[in-house]
Enzyme design. Structure first.
Site, short mmCIF file in Angstrom:
data_model
loop_
_atom_site.label_atom_id
_atom_site.label_comp_id
_atom_site.label_asym_id
_atom_site.label_seq_id
_atom_site.Cartn_x
_atom_site.Cartn_y
_atom_site.Cartn_z
N ILE A 23 -23.55 10.24 -16.65
CA ILE A 23 -22.54 10.17 -15.58
C ILE A 23 -23.21 10.05 -14.22
CG2 ILE A 23 -20.74 11.53 -14.41
CD1 ILE A 23 -20.06 12.71 -17.24
N ASN A 96 -24.23 17.64 -10.39
CA ASN A 96 -23.73 17.12 -11.67
C ASN A 96 -24.59 17.50 -12.87
OD1 ASN A 96 -22.43 14.81 -13.39
ND2 ASN A 96 -24.60 14.28 -13.30
N SER A 149 -15.55 20.28 -15.80
CA SER A 149 -15.25 19.69 -17.11
C SER A 149 -13.83 20.07 -17.48
CB SER A 149 -16.20 20.29 -18.16
OG SER A 149 -15.78 19.94 -19.46
N TYR A 164 -20.48 27.16 -22.57
CA TYR A 164 -20.17 25.96 -21.78
C TYR A 164 -18.83 26.14 -21.05
CZ TYR A 164 -19.71 20.97 -20.65
OH TYR A 164 -19.56 19.77 -19.99
N LYS A 168 -18.32 26.23 -16.99
CA LYS A 168 -17.50 25.23 -16.28
C LYS A 168 -16.29 25.88 -15.61
CE LYS A 168 -20.05 21.61 -17.09
NZ LYS A 168 -20.69 20.86 -16.00
N THR A 199 -21.57 9.75 -23.49
CA THR A 199 -22.93 9.77 -22.93
C THR A 199 -23.85 10.44 -23.96
OG1 THR A 199 -22.78 11.98 -21.97
CG2 THR A 199 -21.98 10.16 -20.60
P1 NAD Z 1 -26.54 13.77 -19.79
O1 NAD Z 1 -27.18 14.71 -20.75
O2 NAD Z 1 -26.45 12.33 -20.15
O3 NAD Z 1 -27.26 13.87 -18.35
C1 NAD Z 1 -27.55 15.11 -17.77
C2 NAD Z 1 -28.75 14.97 -16.86
O4 NAD Z 1 -29.01 16.28 -16.29
C3 NAD Z 1 -30.04 14.54 -17.58
O5 NAD Z 1 -30.63 13.45 -16.89
C4 NAD Z 1 -30.91 15.78 -17.54
O6 NAD Z 1 -32.31 15.51 -17.48
C5 NAD Z 1 -30.41 16.48 -16.27
N1 NAD Z 1 -30.73 17.91 -16.27
C6 NAD Z 1 -30.59 18.79 -17.30
N2 NAD Z 1 -31.05 20.00 -16.93
C7 NAD Z 1 -31.46 19.91 -15.64
C8 NAD Z 1 -32.03 20.82 -14.71
N3 NAD Z 1 -32.28 22.10 -15.04
N4 NAD Z 1 -32.31 20.38 -13.47
C9 NAD Z 1 -32.08 19.07 -13.12
N5 NAD Z 1 -31.57 18.17 -13.97
C10 NAD Z 1 -31.26 18.57 -15.22
O7 NAD Z 1 -25.10 14.39 -19.51
P2 NAD Z 1 -23.75 13.75 -18.91
O8 NAD Z 1 -22.83 13.54 -20.05
O9 NAD Z 1 -24.06 12.64 -17.99
O10 NAD Z 1 -23.20 15.02 -18.12
C11 NAD Z 1 -23.29 15.14 -16.71
C12 NAD Z 1 -22.39 16.28 -16.29
O11 NAD Z 1 -21.06 16.02 -16.73
C13 NAD Z 1 -22.76 17.65 -16.90
O12 NAD Z 1 -22.56 18.66 -15.95
C14 NAD Z 1 -21.78 17.79 -18.05
O13 NAD Z 1 -21.55 19.14 -18.39
C15 NAD Z 1 -20.56 17.14 -17.43
N6 NAD Z 1 -19.56 16.71 -18.40
C16 NAD Z 1 -19.89 15.81 -19.36
C17 NAD Z 1 -18.93 15.43 -20.29
C18 NAD Z 1 -19.21 14.45 -21.39
O14 NAD Z 1 -18.37 14.34 -22.29
N7 NAD Z 1 -20.32 13.74 -21.36
C19 NAD Z 1 -17.64 15.99 -20.22
C20 NAD Z 1 -17.35 16.90 -19.21
C21 NAD Z 1 -18.33 17.25 -18.30
#
Ligand code: NAD
Length: 256
Positions: A23, A96, A149, A164, A168, A199
């Protein structure tokens, strides 16, 4: 200012955490295309550098990668210093970075519970605080958008992600608390609550996708591009009177 300028990000500067992929990367790509200068902040510096180079080349933009573990206050301070050395000032931050792990609540270790809360909630606080401190120092308006989320609103089933959901839910109320405290500085703080997005984060739960889709009124998983409009609105001047709010983008899942 024309009505269309309300949504402009041209010339604005900010960072996105967790922007190496998923994202965060999608948002960095979209807002760089719109003329913003964005630092790709991530713990995975190799992937962050790849993303920054890709965007800089695609849009002839000033895009840099900064390594930062969002749970480490010292790292976050250094990230902010590097950002200011590169860009001179800050207009926005998207907090994020986040992770998920799935354990039955009765079995999860304290370490695994804390890890999720540390990255998803403490990390959002530390990076929002760093951005706000700089905005206050500069004495100009700023916009902070956190990634919450739909799990801040409902309990996902059948997967077991109590940590989680707790983290959130925390982001949602943290967002409101910061919005109230920082309104006097003209800093707006809002969040976006995505539903299931295709993702790498959810790729590991592939066997659950069909079950999720059967409960999504829109009939499909979301993709990161579905979120661009929500973040853009909250970042931009179009949302100048919007603070402490949450935009749920979930294909109708939480309305069912
Ligand atoms: P993703 O795993 O593809 O990307 C997450 C990124 O965060 C990665 O590049 C990772 O290296 C980085 N990261 C992890 N720990 C870290 C840290 N300690 N410091 C700095 N960077 C760090 O995940 P995504 O699906 O793109 O999710 C992004 C956000 O959206 C998250 O907060 C996730 O909880 C939220 N979200 C995702 C979904 C979904 O379905 N994918 C749904 C609701 C919320």
């Amino acid at each position: 200012m024309s009505t269309l300028d309300l949504f402009s990000l041209k010339g604005k500067k900010g960072f996105i955490t967790g922007a190496a992929r998923g994202i965060g990367k999608c948002l960095a790509d979209a807002f760089t295309e719109m003329g913003a200068s964005i630092a790709i902040v991530d713990i995975d510096i190799a992937e962050a550098e790849k993303t920054a180079k890709e965007l800089a080349a695609r849009y002839s933009a000033h895009t840099i990668a900064i390594r930062c573990d969002v749970t480490d206050a010292e790292d976050v301070g250094q990230m902010m210093d590097t950002f200011i050395k590169e860009y001179g000032s800050i207009d926005f931050a998207i907090n994020n970075a986040g992770i998920a792990n799935t354990y039955a609540a009765e079995e999860i270790s304290s370490k695994d519970f804390k890890k999720v809360v540390d990255i998803n909630l403490n990390g959002v606080f530390l990076t929002a605080q760093a951005a706000a401190r700089q905005m206050i120092k500069e004495g100009k308006a700023g916009s902070i958008v956190n990634t919450a989320s739909m799990s801040a609103h409902i309990i996902n089933t059948p997967q077991t992600i109590a940590n989680y959901c707790a983290s959130k839910g925390g982001v949602l109320l943290l967002t409101k608390a910061l919005a109230v405290e920082w309104a006097k500085y003209n800093i707006r703080v809002n969040c976006v609550s995505p539903g299931y997005m295709a993702t790498e984060l959810v790729a590991e739960m592939k066997d659950m996708h069909e079950g999720w889709i059967s409960k999504i009124p829109a009939g499909r998983l979301g993709v990161p591009e579905d979120l661009i409009g929500a973040y853009l609105y909250l970042l931009s001047d179009a949302a100048r009177y919007t603070t402490g709010t949450d935009l749920i983008v979930d294909g109708g899942y939480t309305s069912l």
